[in-house]
Design a protein around this motif. Structure first.
Motif, mmCIF file in Angstrom:
data_model
loop_
_atom_site.group_PDB
_atom_site.id
_atom_site.type_symbol
_atom_site.label_atom_id
_atom_site.label_comp_id
_atom_site.label_asym_id
_atom_site.label_seq_id
_atom_site.Cartn_x
_atom_site.Cartn_y
_atom_site.Cartn_z
ATOM 1 N N HIS A 136 0.735 -1.365 -0.106
ATOM 2 C CA HIS A 136 0.085 0.037 -0.102
ATOM 3 C C HIS A 136 0.863 1.224 -0.111
ATOM 4 O O HIS A 136 0.278 2.306 0.066
ATOM 5 N N THR A 137 2.149 1.128 0.194
ATOM 6 C CA THR A 137 3.091 2.286 0.174
ATOM 7 C C THR A 137 3.089 3.078 -0.949
ATOM 8 O O THR A 137 3.187 2.526 -2.161
ATOM 9 N N ILE A 138 3.010 4.468 -1.104
ATOM 10 C CA ILE A 138 3.232 5.145 -2.100
ATOM 11 C C ILE A 138 4.501 4.692 -2.970
ATOM 12 O O ILE A 138 5.686 4.690 -2.170
ATOM 13 N N SER A 139 4.737 4.737 -4.118
ATOM 14 C CA SER A 139 5.637 4.036 -4.737
ATOM 15 C C SER A 139 6.356 5.007 -5.939
ATOM 16 O O SER A 139 7.169 4.605 -6.619
ATOM 17 N N SER A 140 5.629 6.200 -6.200
ATOM 18 C CA SER A 140 6.276 6.964 -7.107
ATOM 19 C C SER A 140 5.965 8.576 -6.887
ATOM 20 O O SER A 140 5.263 8.883 -5.958
ATOM 21 N N PRO A 141 7.212 9.440 -7.402
ATOM 22 C CA PRO A 141 6.994 10.704 -7.131
ATOM 23 C C PRO A 141 5.747 11.522 -7.386
ATOM 24 O O PRO A 141 5.244 12.203 -6.878
ATOM 25 N N GLN A 142 5.431 11.077 -8.425
ATOM 26 C CA GLN A 142 3.856 11.514 -9.080
ATOM 27 C C GLN A 142 2.693 11.057 -8.201
ATOM 28 O O GLN A 142 2.024 12.019 -7.738
ATOM 29 N N GLN A 143 2.808 9.977 -7.700
ATOM 30 C CA GLN A 143 1.648 9.598 -6.656
ATOM 31 C C GLN A 143 1.860 10.517 -5.426
ATOM 32 O O GLN A 143 0.833 10.868 -4.681
ATOM 33 N N LEU A 144 3.201 10.638 -4.900
ATOM 34 C CA LEU A 144 3.480 11.334 -3.699
ATOM 35 C C LEU A 144 3.067 12.664 -3.786
ATOM 36 O O LEU A 144 2.676 13.514 -2.917
ATOM 37 N N ARG A 145 3.276 13.404 -4.918
ATOM 38 C CA ARG A 145 3.031 14.755 -4.957
ATOM 39 C C ARG A 145 1.606 15.121 -5.288
ATOM 40 O O ARG A 145 1.236 16.023 -4.406
ATOM 41 N N SER A 146 0.938 14.050 -5.747
ATOM 42 C CA SER A 146 -0.627 14.128 -5.563
ATOM 43 C C SER A 146 -1.352 14.002 -4.139
ATOM 44 O O SER A 146 -2.029 14.882 -3.685
#
Length: 263
Positions: free
Chosen positions: A180-190
């Motif tokens: 379930h961990t955020i896995s990409s910079p794009q997902q983290l930015r959102s």
């Protein structure tokens, strides 16, 4: 703001001392060989993690034992009470944890959830204080342990309301702790944009399976985010609608107390 999971036990040993390093640096390297995943170490383990010859480590450990920085636990060594006592004198403990404690108790009383106080420590968040009831179960994270910014509610709060440099570090150091961990910079930015917009962060089994967190920023009068306050639950998420307002009231009170304490 969930607490630590097995993947977080993989912590690096002390940085190797350079040739000719002073005795003090070598002693500190031995103390630095301990971490939350290694609270007890043998002589050989300490020497290996501190990158020191066993004979050198043995001599320095004897001095650390005599001073009270280390204690014996059977065949192992543990951090001594004298270091713990010194740690209590750290300004961050006095200025934030002690002032926050009454308000954390209020949050516990109202929500019946484990209450955590995090501060930024390098490129991670550090659990500075934790208050729980008798029915909270075994702690997922212990005081003094860390969580990565991208996988914790407190970390997301720091990314949303902290310095831009935090994003530069977190976005290139994304470790997948669970499915379930955020896995990409794009997902983290959102996700960080959402946190900034709504004023709170959540996690859903991102640092450990079965652990859920909610956190809000503690904003100083100068607009800086000095800490994050939140709750953590197991097996199911706490209701955002009833928990976030309680956290916000407590966070504002803590910020005022910290500001008055430093004025």
């Amino acid at each position: 703001m969930a607490n630590a999971h097995p993947n977080q036990k993989r912590t690096a040993a002390s940085t190797p001392p350079t040739p000719g390093t002073a005795v003090t640096a070598r002693a500190l390297a031995l103390l630095g060989s301990f971490d939350s995943a290694h609270p007890k170490l043998t002589l050989s383990e300490m020497a290996r993690r501190a990158h020191l010859p066993v004979a050198t480590a043995h001599r320095l450990i004897a001095e650390l034992l005599a001073w009270g920085a280390l204690e014996r636990a059977g065949q192992d060594y543990v951090i001594g009470h004298r270091l713990w006592q010194l740690g209590l004198l750290a300004p961050v403990n006095q200025n934030i944890a002690e002032l926050a404690a009454p308000y954390m108790q209020d949050v516990l009383f109202v929500t019946q959830n484990v209450v955590n106080l995090f501060i930024l420590d390098g490129n991670k968040v550090l659990l500075l204080e934790r208050i729980s009831g008798t029915r909270s179960g075994a702690p997922f994270l212990r005081v003094g342990e860390h969580l990565p910014l991208h996988a914790s509610a407190a970390g997301k709060v720091m990314l949303a309301f902290g310095d831009q440099s935090l994003w530069d570090t977190a976005s290139v150091a994304i470790e997948k702790l669970t499915e379930h961990t955020i896995s990409s910079p794009q997902q983290l930015r959102s996700e960080v944009d959402k946190v900034r917009e709504r004023g709170y962060a959540t996690t859903s089994q991102e640092a450990g399976i079965g652990n859920y967190g909610i956190a809000v920023p503690i904003i100083a009068p100068d607009g800086s985010c000095r800490a994050a306050l939140g709750v953590v639950t197991q097996e199911r998420a706490a209701p955002v609608g009833s928990v976030v307002p309680v956290l916000r009231i407590a966070a504002r009170s803590i910020a005022r107390r910290v500001s008055l304490g430093r004025s």
